[in-house]
Design a protein around this motif. Structure first.
Motif, PDB file in Angstrom:
ATOM      1  N   ASN A   1     122.416  10.755  15.544  1.00  0.00           N
ATOM      2  CA  ASN A   1     123.750  10.877  15.506  1.00  0.00           C
ATOM      3  C   ASN A   1     124.314  10.040  13.992  1.00  0.00           C
ATOM      4  OD1 ASN A   1     123.980  12.628  17.623  1.00  0.00           O
ATOM      5  ND2 ASN A   1     124.274  10.940  19.065  1.00  0.00           N
ATOM      6  N   CYS A   2     125.484  10.499  13.605  1.00  0.00           N
ATOM      7  CA  CYS A   2     126.022   9.678  12.504  1.00  0.00           C
ATOM      8  C   CYS A   2     126.744   8.377  13.104  1.00  0.00           C
ATOM      9  CB  CYS A   2     127.062  10.657  11.826  1.00  0.00           C
ATOM     10  SG  CYS A   2     126.225  12.070  10.749  1.00  0.00           S
ATOM     11  N   GLN A   3     126.651   7.306  12.463  1.00  0.00           N
ATOM     12  CA  GLN A   3     127.325   6.185  12.948  1.00  0.00           C
ATOM     13  C   GLN A   3     128.414   5.811  12.001  1.00  0.00           C
ATOM     14  OE1 GLN A   3     123.938   3.327  13.229  1.00  0.00           O
ATOM     15  NE2 GLN A   3     123.573   3.945  15.311  1.00  0.00           N
ATOM     16  N   LEU A   4     129.189   5.181  12.551  1.00  0.00           N
ATOM     17  CA  LEU A   4     130.551   4.678  11.880  1.00  0.00           C
ATOM     18  C   LEU A   4     130.122   3.599  10.763  1.00  0.00           C
ATOM     19  CD1 LEU A   4     133.759   4.504  11.781  1.00  0.00           C
ATOM     20  CD2 LEU A   4     133.618   2.474  13.228  1.00  0.00           C
ATOM     21  N   ILE A   5     130.404   3.709   9.572  1.00  0.00           N
ATOM     22  CA  ILE A   5     130.135   2.793   8.241  1.00  0.00           C
ATOM     23  C   ILE A   5     130.706   1.445   8.932  1.00  0.00           C
ATOM     24  CG2 ILE A   5     130.351   2.474   5.947  1.00  0.00           C
ATOM     25  CD1 ILE A   5     130.465   5.589   5.501  1.00  0.00           C
ATOM     26  N   VAL A   6     129.677   0.438   8.470  1.00  0.00           N
ATOM     27  CA  VAL A   6     130.320  -0.971   8.722  1.00  0.00           C
ATOM     28  C   VAL A   6     130.059  -1.483   7.602  1.00  0.00           C
ATOM     29  CG1 VAL A   6     129.564  -1.081  11.201  1.00  0.00           C
ATOM     30  CG2 VAL A   6     128.026  -1.741   9.215  1.00  0.00           C
ATOM     31  N   LYS A   7     131.150  -2.663   7.056  1.00  0.00           N
ATOM     32  CA  LYS A   7     131.191  -3.215   5.711  1.00  0.00           C
ATOM     33  C   LYS A   7     130.890  -4.781   6.086  1.00  0.00           C
ATOM     34  CE  LYS A   7     134.761   0.009   4.365  1.00  0.00           C
ATOM     35  NZ  LYS A   7     136.048   0.122   3.596  1.00  0.00           N
ATOM     36  N   CYS A   8     130.047  -5.055   4.859  1.00  0.00           N
ATOM     37  CA  CYS A   8     129.869  -6.646   4.725  1.00  0.00           C
ATOM     38  C   CYS A   8     130.878  -7.251   4.064  1.00  0.00           C
ATOM     39  CB  CYS A   8     128.396  -6.944   4.163  1.00  0.00           C
ATOM     40  SG  CYS A   8     127.167  -6.643   5.546  1.00  0.00           S
ATOM     41  N   PRO A   9     131.370  -8.478   4.189  1.00  0.00           N
ATOM     42  CA  PRO A   9     132.218  -9.298   3.638  1.00  0.00           C
ATOM     43  C   PRO A   9     131.747  -9.530   2.087  1.00  0.00           C
ATOM     44  CG  PRO A   9     131.373 -10.885   5.023  1.00  0.00           C
ATOM     45  CD  PRO A   9     130.810  -9.400   5.305  1.00  0.00           C
ATOM     46  N   PHE A  10     132.628  -9.617   1.166  1.00  0.00           N
ATOM     47  CA  PHE A  10     132.470  -9.909  -0.272  1.00  0.00           C
ATOM     48  C   PHE A  10     131.814 -11.278  -0.264  1.00  0.00           C
ATOM     49  CE2 PHE A  10     133.454 -11.309  -4.588  1.00  0.00           C
ATOM     50  CZ  PHE A  10     132.608 -10.403  -5.430  1.00  0.00           C
ATOM     51  N   PHE A  11     130.698 -11.457  -1.287  1.00  0.00           N
ATOM     52  CA  PHE A  11     130.362 -12.645  -1.427  1.00  0.00           C
ATOM     53  C   PHE A  11     130.105 -12.996  -2.801  1.00  0.00           C
ATOM     54  CE2 PHE A  11     126.315 -10.850  -1.266  1.00  0.00           C
ATOM     55  CZ  PHE A  11     125.469 -11.674  -2.037  1.00  0.00           C
ATOM     56  N   LYS A  12     130.260 -14.127  -3.482  1.00  0.00           N
ATOM     57  CA  LYS A  12     130.026 -14.433  -4.922  1.00  0.00           C
ATOM     58  C   LYS A  12     128.675 -14.979  -5.106  1.00  0.00           C
ATOM     59  CE  LYS A  12     134.646 -15.863  -5.928  1.00  0.00           C
ATOM     60  NZ  LYS A  12     135.481 -17.246  -6.633  1.00  0.00           N
ATOM     61  N   ALA A  13     128.470 -14.777  -6.396  1.00  0.00           N
ATOM     62  CA  ALA A  13     126.988 -15.507  -6.810  1.00  0.00           C
ATOM     63  C   ALA A  13     127.018 -16.840  -6.564  1.00  0.00           C
ATOM     64  CB  ALA A  13     126.539 -14.932  -8.193  1.00  0.00           C
ATOM     65  N   PRO A  14     125.830 -17.662  -6.320  1.00  0.00           N
ATOM     66  CA  PRO A  14     125.882 -18.904  -5.913  1.00  0.00           C
ATOM     67  C   PRO A  14     126.118 -19.778  -7.246  1.00  0.00           C
ATOM     68  CG  PRO A  14     123.591 -18.278  -5.780  1.00  0.00           C
ATOM     69  CD  PRO A  14     124.535 -16.997  -5.933  1.00  0.00           C
ATOM     70  N   ALA A  15     126.632 -20.840  -7.235  1.00  0.00           N
ATOM     71  CA  ALA A  15     126.967 -21.666  -8.449  1.00  0.00           C
ATOM     72  C   ALA A  15     125.624 -21.861  -9.219  1.00  0.00           C
ATOM     73  CB  ALA A  15     127.617 -23.038  -8.000  1.00  0.00           C
ATOM     74  N   ASN A  16     125.687 -21.690 -10.679  1.00  0.00           N
ATOM     75  CA  ASN A  16     124.621 -21.755 -11.344  1.00  0.00           C
ATOM     76  C   ASN A  16     123.607 -20.756 -11.098  1.00  0.00           C
ATOM     77  OD1 ASN A  16     125.381 -24.465 -12.696  1.00  0.00           O
ATOM     78  ND2 ASN A  16     124.944 -25.245 -10.632  1.00  0.00           N
ATOM     79  N   GLY A  17     124.152 -19.606 -10.485  1.00  0.00           N
ATOM     80  CA  GLY A  17     123.086 -18.332 -10.534  1.00  0.00           C
ATOM     81  C   GLY A  17     124.054 -17.089 -10.622  1.00  0.00           C
ATOM     82  N   ASN A  18     123.156 -15.915 -10.366  1.00  0.00           N
ATOM     83  CA  ASN A  18     123.491 -14.603 -10.688  1.00  0.00           C
ATOM     84  C   ASN A  18     122.998 -13.947  -9.299  1.00  0.00           C
ATOM     85  OD1 ASN A  18     124.696 -14.760 -13.451  1.00  0.00           O
ATOM     86  ND2 ASN A  18     122.686 -15.583 -13.678  1.00  0.00           N
TER      87      ASN A  18
END
Length: 734
Positions: A178-195
């Motif tokens: 069956n099709c399931q409800l789309i769930v979203k993850c919260p936005f997160f930034k790249a770690p400091a001094n990283g990408n």
């Protein structure tokens, strides 16, 4: 209508009249494919049982069986789970011609379609399929979900196994969901001094980019920083919510502690104290490392540390003297006078090391606990090689050397007048190195001896002849005996003075003759016994036989004319004695002797063509005349044996019998004549002398000899009769 009914009945009749045939076999699926068939009885169908043995290999059983029985057993096994165990089977039943010939199923009974596609929850209600026949094996269909819903995989394929060892219905993969409800993850930034770099495998990236479940993000850190945590972060569904997996941090790179310096050490590092940096070490001149040559900064999952302690530099241990010098020799060291250096000593040519039996000695620089170096042995000296004992003058001679008994000195030997060197190969002897390093060489030859170089005067004077010498009894002198008219030598006409030969017991020069040397009168009015031993293969045809009989005639005529009374016998042989055609003893002498001789030669020899034998046995023939004639003859007669030979070699056994005949009584005189192709044998003459024991009594006459047979026989007879001393004759010297 009637015509259609008739046709249907004809077809039905034809079908019913054709008997059902099925494949019959039990074994592996591959073995039972296409094997023999069997005609089934009425109400029977074709059956195939497919199952696995305990060893995991598939088996089939194909046969005819009552339709009702086959269908009932098929229903019993149809709904059971199918695995590789003995009791689990798959049974198929079919009723067309040879329909069970396939490896593991009946034609027309294996499912070929997937289950019907059902409308799944929260979907748009439509499948987008590649083929219009949606359930056909191999077809792919795509399902779309409503807005706000998703499928983990929205492409389904109808799969049919190609492996003949399995029987499964075609199925959808992945299974419908069956099709399931789309769930979203919260936005997160790249770690400091990283990408971070994210990807979205969802079929709906335009709706929720990089936030819904399945989104992955790769985390990288800048220079001087290290990631603390996993490299990949993923958006996952947990309790109906979107949750990111662990998000790493970028922390400063760790370093190893700075190590202490050494004023006499040279340090070289690839990246300072950073993790992964390699440092190698060397010392200034006259110093050496005490420790490892290389270390590395490594983290090993914890705080960075050097793999080992850095080394220190210590003053090198040396030995004295710093270098060696030896007279008449050489020295080579692999590391001058440093610790563990090895120096090897060798001597120049004609010198050896003193105090050793070796050609090379070594010494090594070794340090003690106080770091003081000492050589393991002193330098040796080189002494000159000498040969002992020195050569001295031989008895009756003298020696002269170029440099006494020192290496490579050459000593020449010579004898006084009247003497010669006994060992001719020892004129010169040289002092040589024997290679064992003991300074004692060896002479190439031991000192020779000087012996007399003249033979004794043992001949003469000869009353019936003259003796002459080519030299004054020196080695090599030839003595020649010339007899007066009516006299001849017995065996030897010449003798040679030979040098000393200790191998045969001759310690002084000697004459080569071992028998009598004298002149004796040729025989007159003597009674002799002559036996002609003729190889029948000596005559290949009648012409050859006449020639051989002519030689006999001339030989006998000469003996008769020179006053010999002859008792004459002829023995013919090839591979056996021809007693039928052999001539027994006859007496030829007196006034009637000539007529008897001519009659004998004409009637008893030439008139009988005794020729053409295939092989000859000389050993057998010699034994025959030995046992039947010469062992029994009158000892007052002078015995002669005349052998004519054409075929076969003279064996050692033949030679031994000839020696026995030669030694009977006062000695039997043996003459041997080789004729025809026998003369072409490389060793023919030497073989004949094995019979005669005297080279002057052996003759060779080829088939193409141009001389008249009478002339040849006359020459042989003269030599033969005058090469022997008659009865009562003796020689003055031995």
């Amino acid at each position: 209508m009637k015509l259609s009914t008739v046709i249907f009945l004809l077809v039905l009749t034809f079908h019913l009249s054709r008997a059902l045939r099925c494949t019959v076999c039990e074994g592996t699926p591959a073995k039972c494919k296409g094997t023999e068939t069997q005609t089934c009885e009425e109400n029977q169908v074709c059956r195939t049982d497919y199952f696995y043995r305990q060893n995991g290999y598939p088996r089939v059983n194909k046969r005819c069986q009552l339709r009702s029985t086959c269908e009932n057993e098929k229903k019993k096994h149809y709904k059971k789970p199918f695995d590789r165990r003995d009791q689990e089977k798959r049974i198929c039943c079919c009723g067309t011609y040879n329909c069970n010939s396939e490896e593991h199923y009946c034609r027309g009974t294996l499912p070929t379609k997937c289950t019907r596609l059902k409308i799944i929850r929260n979907a748009t209600g439509k499948f987008d399929c590649k083929d219009t026949n949606k359930r056909l094996a191999g077809n792919t269909c795509t399902m779309l979900c409503k807005d706000g819903y998703e499928l983990e995989k929205n492409v389904f394929q109808c799969i049919s196994d190609d492996n003949p060892d399995r029987i499964r219905k075609p199925r959808w993969e992945p299974p419908l969901a069956n099709c399931q409800l789309i769930v979203k993850c919260p936005f997160f930034k790249a770690p400091a001094n990283g990408n971070k770099t994210c990807t979205n495998p969802s079929p709906y990236p335009q709706k929720v980019p990089f936030k819904h479940t399945g989104t992955t993000c790769n985390i990288t850190c800048g220079i001087g920083f290290t990631r603390d945590g996993p490299e990949v972060v993923e958006c996952t569904r947990q309790d109906g919510k979107g949750v990111w997996t662990q998000i790493p941090k970028c922390v400063p790179d760790p370093r190893c502690a700075e190590f202490a310096t050494d004023p006499n050490r040279i340090d070289q590092c690839t990246n300072g104290e950073e993790v992964g940096s390699d440092c190698s070490f060397a010392c200034e001149e006259s110093y050496e490392l005490d420790g490892v040559e290389q270390i590395q900064c490594a983290s090993n999952g914890g705080s960075p540390r050097w793999t080992d302690d850095p080394p220190t530099c210590k003053l090198k241990i040396t030995c004295k003297p710093e270098r060696f010098d030896i007279e008449n020799g050489r020295v080579s060291c692999n590391d001058t006078n440093m610790e563990y250096s090895v120096c090897a000593f060798t001597c120049d040519e004609s010198y050896d090391l003193s105090g050793t039996r070796s050609n090379t000695v070594e010494t090594q620089c070794m340090g003690n606990r106080n770091r003081v170096g000492r050589w393991t042995r002193r330098a040796p000296t080189c002494v000159q090689i000498r040969c002992n004992p020195p050569h001295t003058d031989p008895s009756n001679g003298e020696v002269s050397c170029t440099n006494s008994n020192i290496f490579k000195s050459r000593c020449n030997f010579q004898c006084n007048d009247g003497y010669d060197l006994v060992e001719r190969n020892r004129i010169t002897s040289e002092c040589q190195d024997d290679g064992n390093g003991d300074a004692v060489g060896q002479w190439s030859h031991s000192a020779p001896t000087c012996g007399k170089n003249t033979c004794e005067d043992i001949f003469g004077p000869e009353l019936n002849g003259d003796i002459s010498y080519s030299d004054d009894f020196n080695v090599g002198t030839i003595m020649t005996l010339t007899c007066n008219g009516g006299y001849s030598t017995k065996d030897n006409k010449a003798a040679v003075c030979l040098p000393i030969d200790r191998s045969i017991g001759r310690g002084e020069p000697y004459w080569n003759v071992t028998e009598d040397v004298c002149c004796v009168a040729c025989g007159k009015n003597q009674e002799v016994l002559v036996v002609s031993l003729i190889d029948k293969t000596a005559a290949r045809n009648e012409e050859d036989w006449v020639n051989i009989s002519n030689w006999q005639s001339e030989f006998m005529t000469y003996m008769y004319r020179n006053g010999y009374n002859i008792r004459y016998s002829v023995v013919l042989y090839d591979d056996d004695i021809d007693e039928t055609n052999s001539i027994p003893e006859v007496y030829i002498g007196g006034i009637a002797g000539r007529d008897l001789l001519f009659q004998l030669l004409r009637d008893d020899i030439q008139s009988k063509p005794h020729f053409g034998g295939t092989s000859s046995d000389t050993e057998m023939a010699l034994a025959y005349v030995r046992d039947n004639i010469f062992e029994k003859y009158n000892r007052n007669l002078e015995p002669y044996l005349y052998v004519v030979k054409r075929n076969g070699p003279v064996t050692d056994a033949s030679e031994a019998i000839a020696r026995e005949i030669h030694d009977i009584g006062d000695g039997v005189n043996i003459l041997a004549v080789g004729v025809g192709e026998y003369t072409a044998r490389p060793t023919a003459y030497e073989e004949l002398t094995k019979i005669t024991r005297n080279g002057q009594n052996a003759f060779m006459i080829a088939d193409n000899d141009a001389r008249d047979p009478a002339q040849r026989a006359d020459t042989i007879a003269i030599n033969f009769s005058c090469n022997t001393a008659g009865p009562g004759k003796s020689c003055p010297l031995r």
